[in-house]
Design a protein around this motif. Structure first.
Motif, PDB file in Angstrom:
ATOM      1  N   UNK A 142      -0.449  10.527   3.171  1.00  0.00           N
ATOM      2  CA  UNK A 142       0.191  10.514   1.853  1.00  0.00           C
ATOM      3  C   UNK A 142       1.676  10.814   2.016  1.00  0.00           C
ATOM      4  N   UNK A 143       2.463  10.206   1.153  1.00  0.00           N
ATOM      5  CA  UNK A 143       3.914  10.380   1.275  1.00  0.00           C
ATOM      6  C   UNK A 143       4.509  10.765  -0.071  1.00  0.00           C
ATOM      7  N   UNK A 187       3.906  -7.024   7.516  1.00  0.00           N
ATOM      8  CA  UNK A 187       3.236  -7.224   6.233  1.00  0.00           C
ATOM      9  C   UNK A 187       2.997  -5.895   5.537  1.00  0.00           C
ATOM     10  N   UNK A 188       3.358  -5.829   4.284  1.00  0.00           N
ATOM     11  CA  UNK A 188       3.218  -4.612   3.491  1.00  0.00           C
ATOM     12  C   UNK A 188       2.267  -4.825   2.323  1.00  0.00           C
ATOM     13  N   UNK A 189       1.592  -3.748   1.957  1.00  0.00           N
ATOM     14  CA  UNK A 189       0.719  -3.732   0.789  1.00  0.00           C
ATOM     15  C   UNK A 189       1.333  -2.742  -0.198  1.00  0.00           C
ATOM     16  N   UNK A 190       1.672  -3.263  -1.379  1.00  0.00           N
ATOM     17  CA  UNK A 190       2.445  -2.475  -2.329  1.00  0.00           C
ATOM     18  C   UNK A 190       1.595  -1.816  -3.400  1.00  0.00           C
ATOM     19  N   UNK A 225      -3.242   2.854   1.593  1.00  0.00           N
ATOM     20  CA  UNK A 225      -4.592   2.345   1.814  1.00  0.00           C
ATOM     21  C   UNK A 225      -5.244   3.168   2.927  1.00  0.00           C
ATOM     22  N   UNK A 226      -6.505   3.464   2.758  1.00  0.00           N
ATOM     23  CA  UNK A 226      -7.220   4.263   3.743  1.00  0.00           C
ATOM     24  C   UNK A 226      -7.094   3.641   5.135  1.00  0.00           C
ATOM     25  N   UNK A 245     -12.139  -1.390  -1.067  1.00  0.00           N
ATOM     26  CA  UNK A 245     -11.125  -0.549  -0.446  1.00  0.00           C
ATOM     27  C   UNK A 245     -10.010  -0.309  -1.461  1.00  0.00           C
ATOM     28  N   UNK A 246      -9.710   0.947  -1.749  1.00  0.00           N
ATOM     29  CA  UNK A 246      -8.696   1.257  -2.740  1.00  0.00           C
ATOM     30  C   UNK A 246      -7.337   0.813  -2.224  1.00  0.00           C
ATOM     31  N   UNK A 247      -6.463   0.414  -3.165  1.00  0.00           N
ATOM     32  CA  UNK A 247      -5.123  -0.012  -2.796  1.00  0.00           C
ATOM     33  C   UNK A 247      -4.182   1.169  -2.692  1.00  0.00           C
ATOM     34  N   UNK A 248      -2.901   0.856  -2.674  1.00  0.00           N
ATOM     35  CA  UNK A 248      -1.863   1.882  -2.624  1.00  0.00           C
ATOM     36  C   UNK A 248      -1.716   2.483  -4.025  1.00  0.00           C
TER      37      UNK A 248
END
Lengths: 115, 113
Positions: free
Chosen positions: B73-74, B101-104, B26-27, B1-4
């Motif tokens: 997307x932002x 929880x955040x994924x950076x 992330x998707x 799974x691709x990250x941010x």
């Protein structure tokens, strides 16, 4: 509102020694707690998190943290550090529940592991 | 799974210019948050978007703005750049469980000359 205090801006330690990075938080409601690590020129990576249940939380790379509600602390520990653990460590808190909660970070602690 | 994924990773601008930074979460993640990181101020929350709506905003001037598209997307935009806007801008996404929880991503480093 929540706030996080990391009293130590830098912690020097020799390789294979134990280390503790301190984190205290303030909140009028129940919270979730996190530790993130940031290596140079990279983003933040989650080390571990406390959501509920056991107050001793184990994370990646041999790190663990203990949630102490009475002392409002969430200190990070590792029994034996490695050179590769040199990085900046951030403690963070978010309020329990709610769709609009945001993560509030401490100012960070630079862990400098020396050979 | 691709990250941010954040683009660009590095950029240099001059005072008065504007800049647009992009973030692909992330998707499956519908929430995107932006943080500014500087040596003096640390990590400061800019804003959060969820399903194309801003639902949280930090204490930054109106020169800082953002938006989110239907594919999650932002982008964030900083107009009339000042020297003090030099920073690492971090984007993070979160999944469905609102624990905070955040994924950076790896960040976009902006230098203003």
């Amino acid at each position: 509102a929540q706030s996080v205090t990391q009293l130590d801006s830098q912690v020097p330690v020799f390789e294979e020694a134990p280390v503790e990075l301190r984190c205290n938080y303030s909140s009028s409601v129940s919270v979730y707690l996190f530790w993130y690590v940031q290596y140079p020129n990279q983003g933040l990576q989650l080390l571990l998190k406390y959501l509920s249940g056991s107050t001793l939380v184990k994370g990646i790379n041999g790190f663990e943290a203990e949630f102490n509600k009475s002392q409002t602390s969430f200190h990070l520990r590792k029994p034996s550090v490695h050179i590769s653990d040199t990085a900046e460590y951030f403690c963070a808190v978010s309020a329990y529940g709610g769709a609009t909660n945001k993560l509030i970070f401490g100012t960070g602690t630079l862990l400098a592991v020396q050979p | 799974k691709a990250g941010v994924t954040q683009t660009p990773r590095y950029l240099i601008k001059t005072r008065g210019q504007q800049v647009t930074l992009s973030c692909s979460p992330i998707s499956g993640h519908r929430s995107v948050s932006w943080y500014q990181q500087t040596p003096g101020q640390g990590l400061q929350f800019l804003f959060e978007y969820f399903s194309e709506t801003q639902r949280n905003k930090g204490n930054f001037p109106g020169r800082f703005s953002g938006r989110q598209f239907s594919n999650s997307r932002s982008e964030m935009n900083v107009s009339t750049l000042e020297l003090g806007d030099s920073a690492l801008y971090l984007c993070a996404s979160r999944g469905y469980v609102d624990t905070g929880e955040l994924f950076f991503g790896e960040g976009s480093r902006l230098t203003v000359l």
